[in-house]
Scaffold this motif. Structure first.
Motif, mmCIF file in Angstrom:
data_model
loop_
_atom_site.group_PDB
_atom_site.id
_atom_site.type_symbol
_atom_site.label_atom_id
_atom_site.label_comp_id
_atom_site.label_asym_id
_atom_site.label_seq_id
_atom_site.Cartn_x
_atom_site.Cartn_y
_atom_site.Cartn_z
ATOM 1 N N LYS A 1 3.353 -10.806 -4.754
ATOM 2 C CA LYS A 1 2.429 -12.418 -4.336
ATOM 3 C C LYS A 1 3.172 -13.085 -2.505
ATOM 4 C CE LYS A 1 1.153 -17.145 -6.100
ATOM 5 N NZ LYS A 1 1.230 -18.404 -7.640
ATOM 6 N N SER A 2 4.852 -13.176 -2.874
ATOM 7 C CA SER A 2 4.674 -13.879 -1.456
ATOM 8 C C SER A 2 4.570 -12.653 -0.445
ATOM 9 C CB SER A 2 6.946 -13.660 -1.691
ATOM 10 O OG SER A 2 6.957 -12.342 -1.825
ATOM 11 N N HIS A 3 4.285 -11.509 -0.085
ATOM 12 C CA HIS A 3 3.636 -11.136 0.946
ATOM 13 C C HIS A 3 2.484 -10.835 1.057
ATOM 14 C CE1 HIS A 3 7.946 -8.726 1.817
ATOM 15 N NE2 HIS A 3 8.064 -8.916 0.893
ATOM 16 N N LEU A 4 1.705 -11.359 0.026
ATOM 17 C CA LEU A 4 0.690 -11.543 0.521
ATOM 18 C C LEU A 4 -0.164 -13.157 0.594
ATOM 19 C CD1 LEU A 4 -1.625 -9.550 -2.656
ATOM 20 C CD2 LEU A 4 -0.992 -8.687 -0.692
ATOM 21 N N TYR A 5 0.967 -13.768 0.701
ATOM 22 C CA TYR A 5 0.111 -15.233 0.556
ATOM 23 C C TYR A 5 1.049 -16.566 0.182
ATOM 24 C CZ TYR A 5 -1.742 -15.808 -3.677
ATOM 25 O OH TYR A 5 -1.463 -15.623 -5.621
ATOM 26 N N GLY A 6 0.837 -17.817 1.010
ATOM 27 C CA GLY A 6 1.912 -18.351 0.441
ATOM 28 C C GLY A 6 3.365 -18.828 0.751
ATOM 29 N N SER A 7 3.714 -17.469 1.820
ATOM 30 C CA SER A 7 5.253 -17.392 1.879
ATOM 31 C C SER A 7 5.870 -17.195 3.578
ATOM 32 C CB SER A 7 6.315 -16.240 1.360
ATOM 33 O OG SER A 7 5.690 -15.544 1.933
ATOM 34 N N GLY A 8 5.008 -16.869 4.589
ATOM 35 C CA GLY A 8 4.406 -16.593 5.803
ATOM 36 C C GLY A 8 5.278 -15.475 6.400
ATOM 37 N N LEU A 9 5.755 -14.566 4.840
ATOM 38 C CA LEU A 9 6.086 -13.370 5.671
ATOM 39 C C LEU A 9 5.691 -12.707 6.086
ATOM 40 C CD1 LEU A 9 7.342 -12.644 1.767
ATOM 41 C CD2 LEU A 9 9.280 -12.750 3.689
ATOM 42 N N PRO A 10 5.784 -11.791 6.803
ATOM 43 C CA PRO A 10 5.022 -10.754 7.509
ATOM 44 C C PRO A 10 3.955 -9.571 6.575
ATOM 45 C CG PRO A 10 7.073 -10.296 8.086
ATOM 46 C CD PRO A 10 7.398 -11.399 7.440
ATOM 47 N N SER A 11 2.266 -9.770 7.349
ATOM 48 C CA SER A 11 1.120 -9.284 6.301
ATOM 49 C C SER A 11 1.922 -7.673 6.026
ATOM 50 C CB SER A 11 -0.035 -9.012 7.286
ATOM 51 O OG SER A 11 -1.402 -8.540 6.720
ATOM 52 N N LEU A 12 1.302 -6.626 5.169
ATOM 53 C CA LEU A 12 1.215 -5.849 4.737
ATOM 54 C C LEU A 12 0.186 -4.872 5.273
ATOM 55 C CD1 LEU A 12 2.183 -6.453 1.267
ATOM 56 C CD2 LEU A 12 3.953 -5.822 2.821
ATOM 57 N N SER A 13 0.484 -3.775 5.662
ATOM 58 C CA SER A 13 -0.904 -3.400 6.153
ATOM 59 C C SER A 13 -1.350 -2.408 5.222
ATOM 60 C CB SER A 13 -0.407 -2.038 6.805
ATOM 61 O OG SER A 13 1.310 -0.985 6.672
ATOM 62 N N TRP A 14 -2.753 -2.222 4.847
ATOM 63 C CA TRP A 14 -3.319 -1.254 4.172
ATOM 64 C C TRP A 14 -2.268 -0.262 3.252
ATOM 65 C CZ3 TRP A 14 -6.433 -2.863 0.791
ATOM 66 C CH2 TRP A 14 -7.095 -1.537 0.623
ATOM 67 N N LYS A 15 -2.227 0.471 3.972
ATOM 68 C CA LYS A 15 -0.845 1.530 3.013
ATOM 69 C C LYS A 15 -0.179 1.281 2.669
ATOM 70 C CE LYS A 15 1.470 5.822 4.436
ATOM 71 N NZ LYS A 15 2.001 6.573 5.131
ATOM 72 N N GLN A 16 0.512 0.451 2.969
ATOM 73 C CA GLN A 16 2.056 -0.096 2.361
ATOM 74 C C GLN A 16 0.851 -0.750 1.066
ATOM 75 O OE1 GLN A 16 2.831 -3.167 5.249
ATOM 76 N NE2 GLN A 16 5.184 -1.377 5.808
ATOM 77 N N ARG A 17 0.136 -1.792 0.928
ATOM 78 C CA ARG A 17 -0.637 -2.399 -0.027
ATOM 79 C C ARG A 17 -0.903 -0.791 -1.221
ATOM 80 N NH1 ARG A 17 -4.042 -7.457 2.410
ATOM 81 N NH2 ARG A 17 -2.742 -8.263 4.217
ATOM 82 N N LEU A 18 -1.553 -0.075 -0.655
ATOM 83 C CA LEU A 18 -2.614 1.234 -1.306
ATOM 84 C C LEU A 18 -1.439 1.547 -2.537
ATOM 85 C CD1 LEU A 18 -5.167 3.014 0.586
ATOM 86 C CD2 LEU A 18 -5.229 1.547 -1.684
ATOM 87 N N GLU A 19 0.004 2.286 -1.568
ATOM 88 C CA GLU A 19 1.081 2.201 -2.124
ATOM 89 C C GLU A 19 2.373 1.509 -2.976
ATOM 90 O OE1 GLU A 19 3.728 3.569 1.367
ATOM 91 O OE2 GLU A 19 3.249 5.678 1.235
ATOM 92 N N ILE A 20 2.562 0.188 -3.263
ATOM 93 C CA ILE A 20 3.001 -1.034 -3.505
ATOM 94 C C ILE A 20 1.579 -0.530 -5.392
ATOM 95 C CG2 ILE A 20 2.593 -3.194 -4.316
ATOM 96 C CD1 ILE A 20 4.252 -3.564 -1.065
#
Length: 839
Positions: free
Chosen positions: A577-596
């Protein structure tokens, strides 16, 4: 003065009119699969509200296995206001009513009695027993006044038989009988236990309604309750009436998903209440108490009904709830239990110890630790007697079940007596052992206030000499063991607030470091949390059995000094959740999101298939998917997890638990839990990953508040790409997005039977990743659109491929090699599936 009195009279009249209006509106009726209503002794059918009671001397007589000829009627107006009290059926010998059951489960049995004299039969002198196949409802019963007895029993066969057995030289009678299905949501299998702990097994208990009370509101007849229950006013039960006042605000009641439904209690119960009469004194400090009659020697299921219709905002009202002198809930904040929704109904179930008094006192009182204004409320209360060890609800524990002979009865008594004696011997021996252990622990400074938790079905293991003189903990020594509190203090720098990495419903989470330098996450339970011992035990029991590279590992736990602390492996990158919104962390690539997503799906798939019985997580959400230093996903937080249904069952009936926005609507409607509830929640996570926004956002326009509903509208229009995370715009191959969106849509089907298994979801996510990484030679538009159900049989057996070893295996084979098996989870299988020659 006259005007003031007139104004007060008008207000009272308005409250009465409003109450009547909501009484009528709240009775929507429950469509019961089984509904048998008989007016005994009547020659014509009797209409009562919108229900028709059949005359039992005609069509309804088919339910009588041994019909009797004595049908009694009375012209007297003194035997009660109910239309059923003018006629009765008299039984001079043992008689049975047998009702076919179309849907097994809990059923009401309501018996109506109103004695009158008919020829030579004076019903006030009748003495008899009433029983089912499994329980004694009444034993040596006699009454001189009109009374309705209400029971609920769990029927597990295709019929229910109610037997009337007259005592020697007497007879039995009955004015009317109801046998009606009860909604599954009404009685769950577990409840809190007084003085501490949890009670499980309510579904197997027969219950008798002893008191059902509407606090601060009018009496409610069965005509104005969706389950045809009657509620009385609380006035006659109040100990000090001057300390209480009534409040009515029926229009404020706000039913929310996951909370109490209108079948739990009608609007008029949640829209009225009794509260402290503080008289605007901020120093008020007293309890409002009620006193109820009960029978000795029985446990009671006590259900409290709450709805905060008096506060103007959330987190404004804090109060304590008592039974006798025991605090049941300390500093109850209804906001935390109703998804942060004001005026949302909530109920609390508690099982008492065996009653050692003929009265039961219930109290509410203020808790001002949070600086709140002193106040306390109660909307309704139900007290239900539970059957005793003789399977009787009668005060006489020697009651005989229907069909038993005197010899078997003697055997039951003798056997039960021996059993009780042996149980007492065992309890005394256990007490002596516990006292010795307590003294030994006290000498070591490790005194506890509750019994150690069993791990893997065995006894809790203490670290022994390893911690007798020091406080250093290591991973090798602590896996699956209790860790002393002093070691946890050392690991977290005495719970340094600057080391807090998260706060949840259970409590705060601290980063920590063991003596060998291993980083850990330490979850410390908040004693005022709405989560407690049950979740703590569940988390330990689940994670001590499972080891998988995509499940967060439990290193140890601590239960000293009345603490509830869990120690996990440390996940450097926090929550998905913190990597998707609300925390200011760098955005994940589509490949990273799929692997997660693939990693999380593997973990959930193992829970569903990698054990003898499916384990249902019940709280799948992005905040419970953690990421390590390599962004590998691991599923966490198993406090709400529950074992799935047995092989011969389709679901588990249980109280609805989970997180708002992720909750399976079918699970909420039916209170029937399956692994498909996890599938729905995971589908919401997939949309959260794609759109990078909260699943519920009340700041948005109405049609956008709920992510699942909003995204599915765009998906059905074939335009989902218009609402995806802007950081992904133009970076996702259309085929990959299409497959991912199809998968999410399938997961969010209204009915669980139409949703895919987690193995199917995993295959499709792997496919979406392959479609993203390369254009498959020879792949047509159609092949990239393969539906979830069209899978090669070999993908449906991931449990043989995925990593899954027991805690014992971990001890026997330490080292990272244990994870190797999971690395073959998809690579070899997928190479065959996506290759046209391998299919």
């Amino acid at each position: 003065m006259h005007m003031t009195m007139l104004g007060k009279g008008i207000r009272i009249l308005l409250v009465g009119v409003i109450s009547v209006f909501f009484l009528q509106c709240s009775c929507k009726g429950y469509n019961a699969p089984d509904s048998y209503l008989l007016d005994c002794g009547s020659s014509t059918n009797t209409t009562f509200g919108d229900r028709v009671f059949l005359a039992d001397n005609s069509e309804a007589s088919k339910f009588l296995s041994t019909p009797q000829d004595v049908l009694a009627s009375s012209s007297s107006n003194s035997n009660g206001s109910s239309p059923f009290y003018k006629t009765a059926r008299i039984f001079t010998g043992t008689t049975k009513y047998t009702f076919p059951i179309t849907q097994k489960g809990r059923h009401w049995i309501r018996l109506y009695f109103s004695p009158f004299v008919y020829n030579s039969y004076n019903m006030s002198s009748a003495k008899f027993t009433v029983s089912t196949e499994s329980f004694v409802l009444l034993n040596s019963f006699t009454t001189t006044s009109s009374v309705t007895k209400e029971y609920s029993v769990n029927v597990t066969s295709d019929s229910l038989t109610v037997t009337f057995s007259p005592s020697s030289n007497s007879f039995a009678f009955l004015n009317a009988i109801e046998v009606v299905s009860v909604p599954d949501e009404l009685i769950q299998d577990d409840a809190a236990l007084l003085p501490s702990g949890n009670y499980q097994g309510l579904l197997a208990q027969a219950l008798e309604t002893v008191h059902r009370v509407n606090m601060g509101g009018p009496a409610i007849s069965s005509l104005n309750d969706s389950l045809w229950r009657s509620w009385v006013n609380d006035w006659n039960f109040l100990i000090n009436k001057g300390l209480a006042k009534n409040v009515t605000n029926i229009g404020a009641v706000n039913y929310v998903p996951g909370g109490a439904s209108q079948n739990i209690a009608p609007n008029i119960v949640y829209g009225t209440l009794t509260e402290m009469n503080s008289a605007d004194n901020p120093s008020s400090n007293f309890n409002v108490s009620w006193l109820f009659d009960v029978d000795l020697g029985f446990r009671y299921l006590v259900r409290f009904h709450f709805c905060d219709i008096v506060s103007n905002s959330l987190n404004q009202l804090y109060f304590n709830v008592y039974i006798g002198t025991s605090i049941i809930v300390d500093s109850l904040d209804l906001s935390t239990r109703t998804f942060n929704t004001l005026a949302a109904p909530y109920y609390l179930d508690l099982v008492t110890d065996l009653a050692d008094n003929t009265t039961l006192r219930v109290s509410i009182g203020p808790n001002t630790e949070n600086g709140a204004y002193p106040n306390a409320i109660l909307n309704g209360l139900e007290i239900m007697k539970m059957n005793n060890t003789m399977r009787s609800l009668s005060g006489d524990s020697s009651s005989v079940l229907s069909g038993s002979n005197s010899n078997s009865h003697v055997g039951v008594i003798v056997g039960s007596s021996i059993g009780v004696f042996l149980a007492m011997v065992f309890i005394v021996a256990l007490f002596i052992c516990c006292q010795k252990r307590r003294r030994r622990l006290a000498r070591q400074g490790l005194t506890k206030t509750w019994i150690p938790i069993s791990i893997n079905g065995g006894t809790s293991l203490t670290m022994g000499s390893k911690f007798s003189n020091g406080t250093t903990a290591t991973i090798a020594s602590s896996l699956g063991y209790r860790i002393p509190f002093v070691a946890v203090q050392e690991a977290t720098n005495n719970f340094n607030e600057s080391w807090v990495i998260g706060i949840g419903g259970f409590g705060k989470v601290y980063r920590g470091e063991l003596g060998d330098g291993t980083k850990v996450a330490v979850k410390r339970g908040n004693p005022k949390s709405q989560q407690g011992l049950a979740e703590f035990q569940t988390e330990i029991e689940m994670l001590s059995q499972f080891r998988h590279r995509h499940l967060v590992s439990l290193i140890g736990y601590c239960d000293e000094r009345n603490e509830m602390i869990l120690i996990y492996e440390y996940m450097e990158n926090g929550t998905l959740k913190s990597h998707l919104y609300g925390s200011g962390l760098p955005s994940l690539s589509w490949k990273q999101r799929l692997e997660i997503c693939i990693g999380a799906a593997r973990g959930l798939h193992y829970l569903h298939t990698g054990y003898a019985k499916a384990v249902i997580h019940r709280d799948v959400k992005s905040a419970n998917i953690l990421l390590n230093e390599n962004l590998m996903a691991k599923v966490a937080d198993f406090g709400l997890s529950k074992a799935g249904p047995e092989l011969d069952q389709t679901h588990v009936s249980t109280a609805v638990k989970g997180s708002f926005g992720y909750l399976d609507p079918e699970y909420f409607r039916r209170q029937q839990l399956t692994e498909k509830s996890d599938i729905y929640s995971f589908g919401v996570v997939l949309l959260e990953v794609l759109c990078a926004r909260p699943v519920i956002d009340p700041t948005l326009p109405r049609e956008m508040v709920n992510l699942a509903e909003w995204a599915m509208k765009w998906q059905k229009k074939g335009q989902l790409e218009k609402i995806i995370d802007q950081d992904l715009a133009g970076k996702i191959r259309p085929e990959s997005l299409r497959k991912f969106a199809e998968t999410a849509e399938k997961c969010l089907e209204d009915f669980g039977v139409n949703r895919p298994s987690m193995g199917d979801v995993l295959w499709n996510l792997e496919y979406a990743l392959q479609l993203q990484e390369a254009v498959l030679l020879g792949d047509s538009e159609d092949s990239s659109m393969n539906m979830i159900g069209d899978l090669s049989p070999q993908v449906n057996n991931f449990s043989n491929l995925d990593a899954s070893v027991s805690a014992a295996d971990i001890h026997a084979k330490e080292g990272p090699a244990n994870d190797d098996a999971s690395r073959v989870s998809m690579s070899r299988v997928f190479s065959q599936l996506v290759n046209s020659e391998g299919r």
